[in-house]
Write a protein that holds these residues in place. Structure first.
Motif: not given
Length: 66
Positions: A1-15, A45-53
């Motif tokens: 296993m490796n450690t990563y840092t994830g960056f996520c936003i809501h797909k609707d762009g809010k928040g 839902s994870a379907d509402d989230v976008q990983c951006i980095g």
């Protein structure tokens, strides 16, 4: 296993941007794990989230302005 840092936003762009450390076998798996953990934190839902980095390691964010 490796450690990563994830960056996520809501797909609707809010928040805001979710930033969190995740453990995964690959960058692709880290994207899925980040989406899942973000969705759990936000109560959506994870379907509402976008990983951006994905960054290698557990990154210390010193300043972030959304």
């Amino acid at each position: 296993m490796n450690t990563y840092t994830g960056f996520c936003i809501h797909k609707d762009g809010k928040g805001t941007t979710w930033i969190g450390a995740v453990d995964a076998q690959s960058v692709e798996a880290a994207q899925d794990t980040a989406r899942d953990e973000c969705a759990a934190d936000w109560g959506c839902s994870a379907d509402d989230v976008q990983c951006i980095g994905i960054a290698a390691g557990n990154v210390d964010i010193l300043f972030w302005e959304d």
